[in-house]
Scaffold this active site. Structure first.
Site, PDB file in Angstrom:
ATOM      1  CB  ILE A  18       6.539  -5.061   0.732  1.00  0.00           C
ATOM      2  CG1 ILE A  18       6.495  -5.586  -0.702  1.00  0.00           C
ATOM      3  CG2 ILE A  18       7.974  -5.047   1.260  1.00  0.00           C
ATOM      4  CD1 ILE A  18       7.179  -4.659  -1.731  1.00  0.00           C
ATOM      5  CB  VAL A  62       3.699   8.559   6.358  1.00  0.00           C
ATOM      6  CG1 VAL A  62       3.767   7.170   6.976  1.00  0.00           C
ATOM      7  CG2 VAL A  62       3.359   8.495   4.883  1.00  0.00           C
ATOM      8  CE1 TYR A 156       6.733   4.020  -6.075  1.00  0.00           C
ATOM      9  CE2 TYR A 156       7.905   3.013  -7.918  1.00  0.00           C
ATOM     10  CZ  TYR A 156       7.504   2.995  -6.591  1.00  0.00           C
ATOM     11  OH  TYR A 156       7.883   1.949  -5.772  1.00  0.00           O
TER      12      TYR A 156
HETATM   13  N1  LIG Z   1       5.446  -3.873  -5.063  1.00  0.00           N
HETATM   14  C1  LIG Z   1       6.498  -3.494  -5.787  1.00  0.00           C
HETATM   15  O1  LIG Z   1       6.709  -3.929  -6.933  1.00  0.00           O
HETATM   16  C2  LIG Z   1       7.484  -2.523  -5.209  1.00  0.00           C
HETATM   17  C3  LIG Z   1       8.744  -2.405  -5.835  1.00  0.00           C
HETATM   18  C4  LIG Z   1       9.668  -1.507  -5.329  1.00  0.00           C
HETATM   19  C5  LIG Z   1       9.350  -0.755  -4.225  1.00  0.00           C
HETATM   20  N2  LIG Z   1       8.125  -0.878  -3.639  1.00  0.00           N
HETATM   21  C6  LIG Z   1       7.847  -0.053  -2.469  1.00  0.00           C
HETATM   22  O2  LIG Z   1       7.590  -0.902  -1.369  1.00  0.00           O
HETATM   23  C7  LIG Z   1       6.661  -0.259  -0.496  1.00  0.00           C
HETATM   24  C8  LIG Z   1       5.481  -1.186  -0.245  1.00  0.00           C
HETATM   25  O3  LIG Z   1       4.895  -1.517  -1.492  1.00  0.00           O
HETATM   26  P1  LIG Z   1       3.699  -2.567  -1.612  1.00  0.00           P
HETATM   27  O4  LIG Z   1       3.764  -3.105  -2.986  1.00  0.00           O
HETATM   28  O5  LIG Z   1       3.680  -3.492  -0.451  1.00  0.00           O
HETATM   29  O6  LIG Z   1       2.457  -1.574  -1.517  1.00  0.00           O
HETATM   30  P2  LIG Z   1       0.951  -1.852  -1.072  1.00  0.00           P
HETATM   31  O7  LIG Z   1       0.137  -0.862  -1.835  1.00  0.00           O
HETATM   32  O8  LIG Z   1       0.628  -3.309  -1.173  1.00  0.00           O
HETATM   33  O9  LIG Z   1       0.976  -1.457   0.481  1.00  0.00           O
HETATM   34  C9  LIG Z   1       1.262  -0.147   0.861  1.00  0.00           C
HETATM   35  C10 LIG Z   1       0.836   0.033   2.315  1.00  0.00           C
HETATM   36  O10 LIG Z   1       1.130   1.402   2.662  1.00  0.00           O
HETATM   37  C11 LIG Z   1      -0.029   1.968   3.248  1.00  0.00           C
HETATM   38  N3  LIG Z   1      -0.039   3.412   2.978  1.00  0.00           N
HETATM   39  C12 LIG Z   1      -0.219   4.044   1.779  1.00  0.00           C
HETATM   40  N4  LIG Z   1      -0.196   5.364   1.941  1.00  0.00           N
HETATM   41  C13 LIG Z   1       0.004   5.605   3.271  1.00  0.00           C
HETATM   42  C14 LIG Z   1       0.102   6.768   4.063  1.00  0.00           C
HETATM   43  N5  LIG Z   1      -0.024   7.985   3.514  1.00  0.00           N
HETATM   44  N6  LIG Z   1       0.326   6.633   5.382  1.00  0.00           N
HETATM   45  C15 LIG Z   1       0.422   5.405   5.959  1.00  0.00           C
HETATM   46  N7  LIG Z   1       0.333   4.254   5.260  1.00  0.00           N
HETATM   47  C16 LIG Z   1       0.117   4.354   3.938  1.00  0.00           C
HETATM   48  C17 LIG Z   1      -1.208   1.259   2.606  1.00  0.00           C
HETATM   49  O11 LIG Z   1      -2.382   1.371   3.393  1.00  0.00           O
HETATM   50  C18 LIG Z   1      -0.670  -0.177   2.511  1.00  0.00           C
HETATM   51  O12 LIG Z   1      -0.895  -0.915   3.699  1.00  0.00           O
HETATM   52  C19 LIG Z   1       6.279   1.069  -1.169  1.00  0.00           C
HETATM   53  O13 LIG Z   1       7.094   2.098  -0.661  1.00  0.00           O
HETATM   54  C20 LIG Z   1       6.605   0.809  -2.621  1.00  0.00           C
HETATM   55  O14 LIG Z   1       6.866   2.000  -3.336  1.00  0.00           O
HETATM   56  C21 LIG Z   1       7.192  -1.748  -4.101  1.00  0.00           C
END
Ligand SMILES: NC(=O)c1ccc[n+]([C@@H]2O[C@H](COP(=O)([O-])OP(=O)(O)OC[C@H]3O[C@@H](n4cnc5c(N)ncnc54)[C@H](O)[C@@H]3O)[C@@H](O)[C@H]2O)c1
Length: 252
Positions: A18, A62, A156
């Site tokens: 995302i 982060v 979570y």
């Molecule tokens: N995919 C879903 O269904 C969904 C739904 C609601 C909310 N979200 C939220 O959206 C955000 C992105 O989700 P996504 O599905 O794209 O996740 P993803 O796992 O595809 O990508 C997460 C990204 O964050 C990076 N990351 C992880 N830990 C990190 C850290 N400590 N420091 C720096 N970078 C870090 C990873 O390397 C990766 O590039 C998250 O906060 C997630 O909780 C996702």
């Protein structure tokens, strides 16, 4: 191309999923992008630059105060300031789904560390620059799970509930500095991480589409316009809000 003055915007976790969709869309609108990620930040920023956009990548965890201070420095050195922060990095897609009494203290603390300490660290690191900007934008990526009370991921769910509460508190503190603070709550989204970890099959149809007005899977592209709005000049009177973008799964 946007008609407003472009902003310099840091997107954590922006190298993939995302986060990368956010970066690409904001870059296409003319904003300058700083991708901060554990891995892949330089490569993803390079893709944006190859497409003619202004972007840099910074390798940063982060959770690390040192890393996020370096992230803020790099953004200011390259672009002369920071106007926006998108706290998108989060632990979700790699989590094992399990009843709450099987979640260990370590697992609980790790999720809290990345999903709540991370946004806190990053917000603190960019605050002086956002104040100088005079039109600062802070957007936290939450989730609809704390609204729904989703089962089998209590750590979570609690972390994202905290993100919504943090958003509201900062909105009150930072309005005097002309900084708006809002959250986006995505529904279950087929991101890179979800697909790589097969979470869409592990989580079941219930989380994917049940209860949604719009009966289809959500993809990262569904989220990007909401972010563009919240970082835009037109949203200068909108703060403390959580915008659910989930096909009408929850009504806030
Ligand atoms: N995919 C879903 O269904 C969904 C739904 C609601 C909310 N979200 C939220 O959206 C955000 C992105 O989700 P996504 O599905 O794209 O996740 P993803 O796992 O595809 O990508 C997460 C990204 O964050 C990076 N990351 C992880 N830990 C990190 C850290 N400590 N420091 C720096 N970078 C870090 C990873 O390397 C990766 O590039 C998250 O906060 C997630 O909780 C996702």
């Amino acid at each position: 191309m946007i008609t407003e003055v472009p902003k310099t915007i840091i997107v954590t976790g922006g190298a993939s999923g995302i986060g990368y969709a956010f970066c690409e869309h904001l870059a296409e609108l003319g904003h300058r992008i700083v991708i901060a990620d554990l891995r892949g930040a330089d490569e993803s920023a390079g893709k944006l630059r190859s497409a003619g956009h202004k972007a840099i990548g910074v390798t940063a965890d982060v959770v690390s105060e040192t890393d996020v201070a370096a992230m803020a420095d790099a953004a200011q050195q390259e672009f002369g300031g920071i106007d926006g922060l998108v706290n998108n990095a989060g632990l979700f897609t790699t989590l094992a789904l399990k009843p709450f009494d099987q979640i260990t203290n370590q697992e609980w603390m790790r999720v809290m560390e990345v999903n709540t300490l991370g946004p806190f660290n990053c917000a603190k690191a960019v605050l002086p620059a956002l104040r100088r900007s005079g039109r600062g934008r802070l957007v936290n990526i939450a989730s609809t799970v704390p609204i729904k009370g989703a089962p089998n991921m209590a750590h979570y769910v609690a972390s994202k509930g905290a993100v919504i509460a943090f958003t509201r508190s900062l909105a009150r503190e930072l309005a005097k500095d002309k900084i708006t603070v809002n959250a986006i709550a995505p529904g279950f989204t087929l991101s890179d991480g979800v697909l790589q970890s097969d979470l869409q099959n592990r989580i079941g149809d219930n989380a994917r589409t049940t209860g949604r007005c719009i009966q289809r899977d959500q993809v990262p592209a569904d989220l990007v316009s909401a972010l563009a709005y919240l970082v835009g000049d037109g949203a200068s009177f909108v703060t403390g809000q959580t915008l659910a973008v989930d096909g009408g799964g929850v009504f806030l």
